[in-house]
Enzyme design. Structure first.
Site, PDB file in Angstrom:
ATOM      1  N   HIS A 291      -6.148 -28.180  11.934  1.00  0.00           N
ATOM      2  CA  HIS A 291      -4.978 -27.486  12.478  1.00  0.00           C
ATOM      3  C   HIS A 291      -5.387 -26.052  12.828  1.00  0.00           C
ATOM      4  O   HIS A 291      -6.432 -25.568  12.378  1.00  0.00           O
ATOM      5  CB  HIS A 291      -3.853 -27.498  11.453  1.00  0.00           C
TER       6      HIS A 291
ATOM      7  N   GLU B  73      -4.328 -23.125  11.914  1.00  0.00           N
ATOM      8  CA  GLU B  73      -4.522 -22.202  10.787  1.00  0.00           C
ATOM      9  C   GLU B  73      -5.854 -22.500  10.096  1.00  0.00           C
ATOM     10  O   GLU B  73      -6.607 -21.587   9.739  1.00  0.00           O
ATOM     11  CB  GLU B  73      -3.383 -22.340   9.758  1.00  0.00           C
TER      12      GLU B  73
ATOM     13  N   TRP C 105       1.813 -41.554  54.213  1.00  0.00           N
ATOM     14  CA  TRP C 105       2.157 -40.551  53.214  1.00  0.00           C
ATOM     15  C   TRP C 105       3.296 -39.719  53.750  1.00  0.00           C
ATOM     16  O   TRP C 105       3.266 -39.307  54.897  1.00  0.00           O
ATOM     17  CB  TRP C 105       0.959 -39.636  52.894  1.00  0.00           C
TER      18      TRP C 105
ATOM     19  N   ALA D   9      14.170 -45.669  38.363  1.00  0.00           N
ATOM     20  CA  ALA D   9      14.501 -44.235  38.278  1.00  0.00           C
ATOM     21  C   ALA D   9      15.975 -44.061  37.906  1.00  0.00           C
ATOM     22  O   ALA D   9      16.329 -43.232  37.050  1.00  0.00           O
ATOM     23  CB  ALA D   9      14.204 -43.549  39.613  1.00  0.00           C
TER      24      ALA D   9
END
Ligand code: AOF
Ligand code: ZN
Length: 363
Positions: A56, A58, A176, A300
């Site tokens: 971690h 820390e 596209w 969606a």
């Protein structure tokens, strides 16, 4: 209301910056950074969490110490843990190294910690200050917080459309609509997600790669949700050298005879209905803090209705596709009054060449 001085703000911002270095690698864990100062306010060491199972923030900062930290101060953007997980509790380290002051931006929403870490520090006589740079810390770990509170993944829905709100022609062609730079931006957005979800229709129609083009290592998990399991034998998603793929099928409607089309390198899970919440819950259990939904209109719409989506990313190209039966980004929400429609927060807007990029939040 506590007044923090400019030096406190500076060190907490540094901790938040260090935390952000873990972007894309820490899930299911949060992004955490730590800064340790000596009793006179001089910087002693720093650390951040890189990956689950690794130290971690820390712990890394204490491992990096070259001088005595007794009487010193620690700045950390998330409450230090107090549980024995994959690594030992950080509060024990903070106490045993003789730290006297701890600036903690926000509480850890993980039920194993959630306030208990702060209490242990206070009980040990450490002066704890909470709330410094709270908004930045919440924003940084919004997905981790969301998953811990809701047991589902933080969802962002993306679609690209023409100026008249069409996502394709009626023959299904959509390559596209937006420009090359917008498409590259999507690849870099993907790098910020643990998983990408599409539906069976998108797989059959577009045969997408769904990768970040190497920007994230390993690539996000590619997830395809299918009601029928009638998926093609050949698909870019079946190439596990590129990225891992998970097929989620609705066991109430799917025909299991199609399972043999899916290669053994692909993971398969069943859910009992087509409720997208079950997908979001499943991905949260698999450790996905956030999920990028790149699906078609039906999924969606049901994902929004089910509360799986928290943010929207819309790419708008200066083109008119027209036509009443051409594809729109959503199916019917069945609204009958204007006061029922989905109201979004004020969007953020930017240009990508001639395309418009809109980011909005679902309140
Ligand atoms: C901290 N500092 O840098 C991080 C914390 O599986 P483990 O042992 O890594 O524990 C994961 C949990 O620990 C995670 O859910 C969150 O509560 C906390 N993460 N805590 O003090 C850190 N990454
Ligand atoms: Zn810890």
């Amino acid at each position: 209301m506590i007044n923090f001085n400019s030096s406190d703000i500076k060190w907490m911002k540094r901790a938040i910056f260090l935390a952000s270095l873990g972007k894309g690698t820490t899930s299911p864990n949060p992004m955490v950074g730590a800064v340790i100062l000596d009793k006179d306010g001089n910087l002693l060491s720093e650390g951040f969490h890189y990956k689950s199972g690794m130290p971690h923030a820390e712990a890394m900062a204490f491992n990096n110490l070259k001088k005595d930290a007794r009487g010193g101060t620690i700045y950390v953007n998330l409450e230090p843990c107090c549980h024995q997980g994959k690594t030992p509790p950080c509060v024990d380290k903070i106490i045993s190294f003789g730290i006297k002051k701890a600036y903690i931006s926000i509480k850890d929403p993980d039920k194993r910690v959630s306030g208990k870490g702060i209490k242990l520090l206070k009980d040990a006589g450490i002066k704890v200050h909470q709330g410094l740079c709270k908004r930045e810390s919440q924003e940084l770990n919004k997905s981790f917080i969301h998953r811990n509170i809701t047991d589902s993944s933080f969802g962002v829905l993306k679609w690209a459309m023409s100026m008249d709100g069409r996502v394709g022609l009626k023959n299904g062609k959509s390559k596209w609509i937006t420009n090359k730079d917008s498409r590259s931006l999507v690849h870099s957005h993907r790098a910020g997600f643990d998983a990408i979800v599409i539906g069976g229709n998108t797989l059959r129609k577009d045969n997408p790669l769904l990768t970040s083009r190497g920007l994230r290592k390993p690539e996000p998990l590619r997830v395809v949700f299918t009601k029928t399991l009638d998926l093609p034998e050949k698909s870019n998603l079946w190439d596990s050298n590129l990225a891992k793929t998970l097929v989620v099928y609705d066991s109430s409607t799917a025909n299991k005879k199609y399972l043999k089309r899916i290669p053994s390198s692909v993971e398969i899970e069943e859910i009992p209905s087509d409720d997208p919440k079950l997908i979001s819950n499943l991905l949260a259990r698999k450790g996905c803090n956030n999920v990028f939904w790149e699906c078609g209109p039906k999924l969606a719409t049901s994902a929004i209705k089910a509360g799986c989506i928290q943010e929207l990313m819309t790419f708008i190209a200066p083109k008119i596709i027209g036509g009443v039966s051409n594809m729109s980004p959503f199916a019917d929400f069945e609204f009958t009054e204007m006061n029922e429609v989905l109201n979004l927060n004020t969007p953020e807007i930017s240009f990508i060449g001639n395309d418009i990029f809109v980011k909005s939040l679902i309140p």
